[in-house]
Design an enzyme around this catalytic site. Sequence first.
Site, mmCIF file in Angstrom:
data_model
loop_
_atom_site.group_PDB
_atom_site.id
_atom_site.type_symbol
_atom_site.label_atom_id
_atom_site.label_comp_id
_atom_site.label_asym_id
_atom_site.label_seq_id
_atom_site.Cartn_x
_atom_site.Cartn_y
_atom_site.Cartn_z
ATOM 1 N N ASN A 42 0.813 -1.171 0.186
ATOM 2 C CA ASN A 42 0.407 0.142 0.542
ATOM 3 C C ASN A 42 1.188 1.756 0.033
ATOM 4 O O ASN A 42 2.112 1.080 0.386
ATOM 5 C CB ASN A 42 -1.268 -0.226 1.529
ATOM 6 N N CYS A 53 -4.054 0.256 -2.398
ATOM 7 C CA CYS A 53 -3.922 -0.401 -1.428
ATOM 8 C C CYS A 53 -3.439 -1.789 -2.573
ATOM 9 O O CYS A 53 -2.847 -1.421 -3.644
ATOM 10 C CB CYS A 53 -5.143 -1.225 -1.178
ATOM 11 N N GLU A 55 -2.485 -5.076 -3.166
ATOM 12 C CA GLU A 55 -3.418 -5.307 -3.715
ATOM 13 C C GLU A 55 -3.534 -4.783 -5.184
ATOM 14 O O GLU A 55 -3.384 -5.140 -6.558
ATOM 15 C CB GLU A 55 -4.941 -5.650 -3.194
ATOM 16 N N CYS A 96 -11.208 -2.666 -3.977
ATOM 17 C CA CYS A 96 -9.580 -3.948 -4.536
ATOM 18 C C CYS A 96 -10.794 -5.694 -5.283
ATOM 19 O O CYS A 96 -10.119 -5.664 -6.066
ATOM 20 C CB CYS A 96 -8.609 -3.828 -3.207
HETATM 21 N N1 THU Z 1 -5.154 -1.310 2.410
HETATM 22 C C1 THU Z 1 -4.653 -2.472 1.714
HETATM 23 O O1 THU Z 1 -3.548 -1.937 1.120
HETATM 24 N N2 THU Z 1 -5.268 -3.466 1.194
HETATM 25 C C2 THU Z 1 -6.700 -4.072 1.804
HETATM 26 O O2 THU Z 1 -7.070 -4.857 1.861
HETATM 27 C C3 THU Z 1 -7.134 -2.950 3.319
HETATM 28 C C4 THU Z 1 -6.605 -1.622 3.173
HETATM 29 C C5 THU Z 1 -4.295 -0.439 2.547
HETATM 30 C C6 THU Z 1 -5.017 0.886 2.347
HETATM 31 C C7 THU Z 1 -4.058 1.900 3.387
HETATM 32 O O3 THU Z 1 -2.679 1.938 3.357
HETATM 33 C C8 THU Z 1 -4.255 1.246 4.632
HETATM 34 O O4 THU Z 1 -4.006 -0.327 4.473
HETATM 35 C C9 THU Z 1 -5.510 1.505 6.039
HETATM 36 O O5 THU Z 1 -6.973 1.052 5.264
#
Ligand code: THU
Length: 147
Positions: A42, A53, A55, A96
């Site tokens: 992320n 994110c 993913e 995502c």
């Molecule tokens: N986040 C992800 O990268 N993937 C997920 O599946 C859930 C959330 C990140 C976004 C943000 O940078 C942090 O987690 C908090 O929401």
Amino acid sequence: MEIKEMIRLAFEAREKAYTPYSGFKVGAALLAKNGEVYQGCNIENAGYTPTNCAERTAFFKAVSEGIMEFERIVVVGGAEGTEMGEFDLCPPCGVCRQVMREFCDPDSFEIILAKSEEEYKSYLLREILPLGFGPDKLLSSYSVMSK
Ligand code: THU
């Protein structure tokens, strides 16, 4: 590729997470049908909404290189400083899931949520995104319109 190795790659990707605002670090490893693995983390932003994110980082890396067929993604996440053995499952956000729906078959694409290399749960895209709105909706109406 073995799931255990993909989990290792997801944890490795998590180390690159750029998270000055939430401190929540996520890593992903996306297996393409050609056998290549795309890692993602992320990437946060002072404007908040431009945050990407882990993913989607993995998907966009692959798609930007012309790769659009996928088998499986492994996701790991937890607050900065989380030690091995303390991780909880980190389910993908709705955005995502929608990106997965664009490129993956809901009945065969696997989402692995891991706590460690030994402990993980596996889901199909259809299970975590029931009644999803996919490209078939627009592409089928396009083919009807163009007849
Ligand atoms: N986040 C992800 O990268 N993937 C997920 O599946 C859930 C959330 C990140 C976004 C943000 O940078 C942090 O987690 C908090 O929401």
